[in-house]
Each structure stands twice: as structure tokens, then as C-alpha cells.
Design a protein around this motif. Structure first.
Motif, short mmCIF file in Angstrom:
data_model
loop_
_atom_site.label_atom_id
_atom_site.label_comp_id
_atom_site.label_asym_id
_atom_site.label_seq_id
_atom_site.Cartn_x
_atom_site.Cartn_y
_atom_site.Cartn_z
N LYS A 8 0.87 -1.18 0.00
CA LYS A 8 0.00 0.00 0.00
C LYS A 8 0.90 1.22 0.00
O LYS A 8 1.62 1.47 0.97
N VAL A 9 0.88 1.96 -1.09
CA VAL A 9 1.80 3.09 -1.26
C VAL A 9 1.31 4.28 -0.44
O VAL A 9 0.13 4.63 -0.47
N GLN A 10 2.22 4.89 0.31
CA GLN A 10 1.88 6.08 1.10
C GLN A 10 2.39 7.37 0.45
O GLN A 10 1.75 8.41 0.57
N ALA A 11 3.54 7.30 -0.20
CA ALA A 11 4.11 8.48 -0.83
C ALA A 11 5.02 8.04 -1.97
O ALA A 11 5.67 6.99 -1.89
N CYS A 12 5.05 8.85 -3.04
CA CYS A 12 5.91 8.53 -4.18
C CYS A 12 6.38 9.81 -4.84
O CYS A 12 5.57 10.66 -5.24
N GLY A 13 7.69 9.99 -4.96
CA GLY A 13 8.26 11.17 -5.58
C GLY A 13 8.10 11.14 -7.09
O GLY A 13 8.07 10.08 -7.72
N LEU A 51 3.03 1.92 -16.17
CA LEU A 51 2.55 2.31 -14.85
C LEU A 51 3.70 3.08 -14.20
O LEU A 51 4.73 2.49 -13.86
N LEU A 52 3.54 4.39 -14.07
CA LEU A 52 4.65 5.24 -13.64
C LEU A 52 4.80 5.23 -12.11
O LEU A 52 3.96 4.72 -11.38
N GLY A 53 5.90 5.83 -11.66
CA GLY A 53 6.19 5.97 -10.24
C GLY A 53 7.11 4.87 -9.73
O GLY A 53 6.91 3.69 -10.02
N HIS A 54 8.15 5.27 -8.99
CA HIS A 54 9.09 4.26 -8.50
C HIS A 54 9.84 4.70 -7.24
O HIS A 54 10.57 3.92 -6.67
N LEU A 104 0.58 -3.95 -18.00
CA LEU A 104 1.29 -2.69 -17.77
C LEU A 104 2.77 -2.97 -17.53
O LEU A 104 3.15 -3.99 -16.96
N SER A 105 3.60 -2.03 -17.98
CA SER A 105 5.04 -2.08 -17.70
C SER A 105 5.32 -1.14 -16.53
O SER A 105 5.28 0.08 -16.71
N PRO A 106 5.59 -1.65 -15.34
CA PRO A 106 5.83 -0.77 -14.20
C PRO A 106 7.19 -0.10 -14.30
O PRO A 106 8.20 -0.74 -14.61
N ALA A 107 7.23 1.21 -14.06
CA ALA A 107 8.49 1.96 -14.13
C ALA A 107 9.51 1.37 -13.17
O ALA A 107 9.24 1.21 -11.98
N LEU A 108 10.68 1.01 -13.71
CA LEU A 108 11.76 0.41 -12.94
C LEU A 108 11.28 -0.80 -12.14
O LEU A 108 11.79 -1.11 -11.06
N GLY A 109 10.27 -1.49 -12.68
CA GLY A 109 9.76 -2.68 -12.02
C GLY A 109 8.97 -2.41 -10.76
O GLY A 109 8.74 -3.32 -9.97
N ILE A 110 8.53 -1.16 -10.57
CA ILE A 110 7.84 -0.80 -9.33
C ILE A 110 6.41 -0.33 -9.60
O ILE A 110 5.45 -0.92 -9.13
N GLY A 111 6.23 0.78 -10.33
CA GLY A 111 4.89 1.28 -10.62
C GLY A 111 4.17 1.74 -9.38
O GLY A 111 3.18 1.14 -8.95
N ALA A 112 4.63 2.85 -8.78
CA ALA A 112 4.11 3.26 -7.47
C ALA A 112 3.24 4.52 -7.50
O ALA A 112 2.87 5.01 -6.44
N PHE A 113 2.93 5.05 -8.69
CA PHE A 113 1.87 6.06 -8.74
C PHE A 113 0.55 5.30 -8.74
O PHE A 113 -0.23 5.32 -9.69
N ALA A 114 0.31 4.59 -7.67
CA ALA A 114 -0.85 3.73 -7.54
C ALA A 114 -1.16 3.57 -6.06
O ALA A 114 -0.26 3.66 -5.21
N GLU A 115 -2.41 3.34 -5.77
CA GLU A 115 -2.79 3.15 -4.37
C GLU A 115 -2.13 1.91 -3.79
O GLU A 115 -1.76 1.88 -2.61
N LYS A 116 -1.95 0.89 -4.63
CA LYS A 116 -1.23 -0.32 -4.24
C LYS A 116 -0.45 -0.82 -5.44
O LYS A 116 -0.86 -0.62 -6.59
N THR A 117 0.67 -1.47 -5.18
CA THR A 117 1.46 -2.02 -6.27
C THR A 117 2.02 -3.38 -5.87
O THR A 117 2.17 -3.69 -4.68
N LEU A 118 2.31 -4.18 -6.90
CA LEU A 118 2.86 -5.52 -6.69
C LEU A 118 4.33 -5.51 -7.10
O LEU A 118 4.66 -5.13 -8.22
#
Length: 365
Positions: free
Chosen positions: A34-39, A59-62, A128-142
Motif C-alpha cells: 500500500k503506497v503512502q508516498a511517491c516522488g 505504470l509510472l512511479g518508483h 502494464l510495464s511498471p516503471a523500474l519494475g515498481i509502478g508506485a503512482f498507484a494506491e497499491k502495487t505488486l
């Protein structure tokens, strides 16, 4: 499977969209966070512009921190409820770098096996291709469980999440790659988020002279607040000559290039002392070429020409240490957070990035 809101880049140069995505339950070796903050990092903009690859939709954000919600079978390194910083270097433990005791150079880092997908519209089900394998501009990520580094849960997510990429890249470029130690002279060319982090890292390491170089007076002023002892406006003076003048005519022991352009890398090359070190941490585009430099200059100046991948960090070693320094008041990560924004404000944050108005916009979820 869960459905959450997330920010996706569908095509090269297109504005990002806030959409609903499917997030699978974690399988073996995976963790649901559950993502709380992402730069908002320049790398996310590179993805949107097609500067990394063309595996759209992204899927952006990392650059994130959050809480582990669930883990898959056999995961023992983190557990539900752990506060973690996400990283894009989940080391394999068995490649040639890991086996020689240098996991910070792991050549087989891994990501989650399952794919997150679009949940709505005619392209529902598209992976989706998660940015840098993360994809954290999301409420939750895998992510892969190894991409989660447990840290002090009392730390502020918006600040420590920045260690997930830009701040770690800059601090690590100084301390890990550049081997900056007490008494050394350092010049940093480019004073965006990564460059200022390199200045901060140099100050932490005890560098005696820290020279910030940029064409933006606002960035130079920020660099002084973060540890620079001198500033050089390279729109007005030759930065190589200025760095040499500030170092007794010799050049700096370590020059960190945090722009990622051939012309500034050439400046870094000639601004270092004999046997000095050049560190490239700015990310170039694939079409850029190293400028013509006589090979005799490479030979005659000696020293090292290095590139810095993720600040050559080892997340399990470096993240907890830097979070501890932050908690002790010795590393001002809060100073990197220019603004806190919502998940729908990322396109505006990209625009501010173009104008150099922010060190970091941080999405709070």
C-alpha cells in the motif's frame, strides 16, 4: 485481485491518465504494498517521453514508501505491516557480481512475476510495464519482495521514500561511486534533485570543498543550503576554469556529472585533478555520444571515469543507515520535498520539473 487507482502513460509524449488497474494477489516471492508516498522523478518523465523504451502502457512511479499489505508464499524478508522503501535493485544472490561479494552490482535483479493490467475500457486486460519494475503512482502495487527494504516505521514517508531513487542516486554517487572522504574536493555539475543529493552526500562524507555548478541561480542557492561551499554559474563563466581556480589551480578530486549530457561530461572530465575521478550519474539519452577527447588526455590525466548505477547502493545496507541519519537530524531529507501533491497532479508536476521549480514533488496517497 484488487482494483486501485493508478497513473498510466499510454503513449509517447501523451499526457498521463488516472485509471483503474488490476493488481494481482502476491504470488511466490512477491509483496503487495500500500503506497503512502511517491516522488515524481525525471525518470518517470523519461518513460512517458519514450526515452527508456517503448513498452507502453507504463505504470509510472518508483520513488516510494509504503506498508506491506500481503506477501506471497516463501517470503521471509518482509511481513504484512512492515514499513518499507521500495527499490529497483532486488538482488538475485547468485549472479557473478553477487557471488564475488558485490551485490550492489547485481546483474540479475528481479521484479514481480505477475503483471498488473488495465481494468477498464476497450484495452482492459492489457499488461502494464511498471516503471523500474515498481509502478508506485498507484494506491497499491505488486513488487518482488526483495524490492522492499524495511526501515524505521516512525520516519516520514514523503521524505524517506525519496531514497528509493533520486536522493540515493546522488548520495551514493558521492559516497559509494566517487569514494568521497574527509578533506577531498568535490564539484557537482547540475543541481537538480540528484545533484543536490550528491552535494549532501559529499558534505556527509566530510569533503572540504564542495562546488555546485549550474546555470540556474535558484538551484545554486538551494545547493548552498544543502552543503555547497562554493557556487559557479556556468551560464556566465567557464566552469572548468572556475573549478580549477577554486581548487588551487588543480581541479577537483571528484567531479560528479548529474546532468547526463555530453558537453557537461566533457566539462567534468577536464575539471578534475590529475588522478581524479569523474562520476556520471546523470542519465543520457540513447543517441548521445561522448565528445571528441584526445586519447592522450585520457591516459595523461589518469584517475577513474565511472558511471553510477543507483548510486552503487545496496538497499538493505544503505536505506536503514540513511533513514537513521534522517531521524537523528543529520540528513535533511525534508528539504528535498518541495511540495506534496495528489495522485491527479502528476502532469502538472512534470511541467514544474521542466521549469526547474522543484527539487521533488511528492504524491501523497
Amino acid at each position: 485481485m484488487q482494483q486501485v487507482k493508478a497513473v498510466v502513460a499510454r503513449g509517447k509524449g501523451q499526457p498521463v491518465e488516472l485509471v483503474t488497474i488490476n493488481v494481482p494477489n502476491p504470488g511466490p516471492g512477491e509483496a503487495l504494498v500500500k503506497v503512502q508516498a511517491c516522488g515524481v522523478c525525471h525518470t518517470d518523465l523519461h518513460y512517458r517521453e519514450g526515452g527508456i523504451n517503448d513498452d507502453f502502457p507504463f505504470l509510472l512511479g518508483h520513488e516510494a514508501a509504503g506498508v506491506v499489505e500481503a506477501v506471497g508464499p516463501d517470503v521471509t524478508t518482509v511481513a504484512p505491516g512492515d514499513f518499507v522503501i521500495l527499490n529497483w535493485r532486488a538482488v538475485c544472490g547468485d549472479c557473478r557480481a553477487c557471488n564475488r561479494g558485490e551485490p550492489q552490482y547485481c546483474f540479475a535483479t528481479h521484479n514481480a512475476t505477475q503483471k498488473m493490467t488495465l481494468a477498464e475500457g476497450p484495452d482492459a486486460g492489457t499488461e502494464l510495464s511498471p516503471a523500474l519494475g515498481i509502478g508506485a503512482f498507484a494506491e497499491k502495487t505488486l513488487v518482488a519482495a526483495g524490492q522492499c527494504t524495511k526501515v524505521d516505521p516512525s520516519a516520514r514517508p514523503a521524505a524517506v521514500g525519496l531514497l528509493g531513487c533520486g536522493v540515493m542516486a546522488g548520495i551514493g554517487a558521492a559516497i559509494n561511486t566517487g569514494a568521497v572522504t574527509r578533506g577531498k574536493s568535490v564539484a557537482v555539475i547540475g543541481c537538480g534533485g540528484v545533484g543536490v543529493a550528491a552535494i549532501t552526500g559529499s558534505a556527509l562524507a566530510g569533503a572540504s570543498t564542495i562546488i555546485a555548478v549550474d546555470i540556474d541561480a535558484k538551484k545554486l542557492e538551494q545547493a548552498k543550503k544543502m552543503g555547497a561551499t562554493h557556487t559557479v554559474d556556468s551560464s556566465k563563466v567557464d566552469p572548468v576554469a572556475a573549478i580549477q581556480e577554486l581548487t588551487g589551480g588543480n581541479g577537483a578530486d571528484v567531479v560528479i556529472e548529474a546532468v547526463g549530457r555530453p558537453e557537461t561530461w566533457k566539462q567534468a572530465f577536464y575539471a578534475r585533478d590529475l588522478a581524479g575521478t569523474v562520476v556520471l550519474v546523470g542519465v543520457p539519452t540513447p543517441d548521445m555520444k561522448i565528445p571528441d577527447i584526445p586519447l592522450i588526455d585520457v591516459f595523461g590525466r589518469g584517475g577513474s571515469l565511472k558511471s553510477s548505477w543507483y548510486g552503487d547502493c545496496l538497499p538493505t545496507r544503505d536505506f536503514p543507515m540513511l533513514v537513521d541519519l534522517y531521524q537523528q537530524g543529520r540528513l535533511d531529507l525534508d528539504a528535498f520535498v518541495t511540495e506534496e501533491i495528489g495522485i491527479g497532479d502528476i502532469e502538472a508536476a512534470f511541467e514544474k520539473m521542466h521549469h526547474g521549480d522543484v527539487l521533488r514533488s511528492v504524491v501523497i496517497l
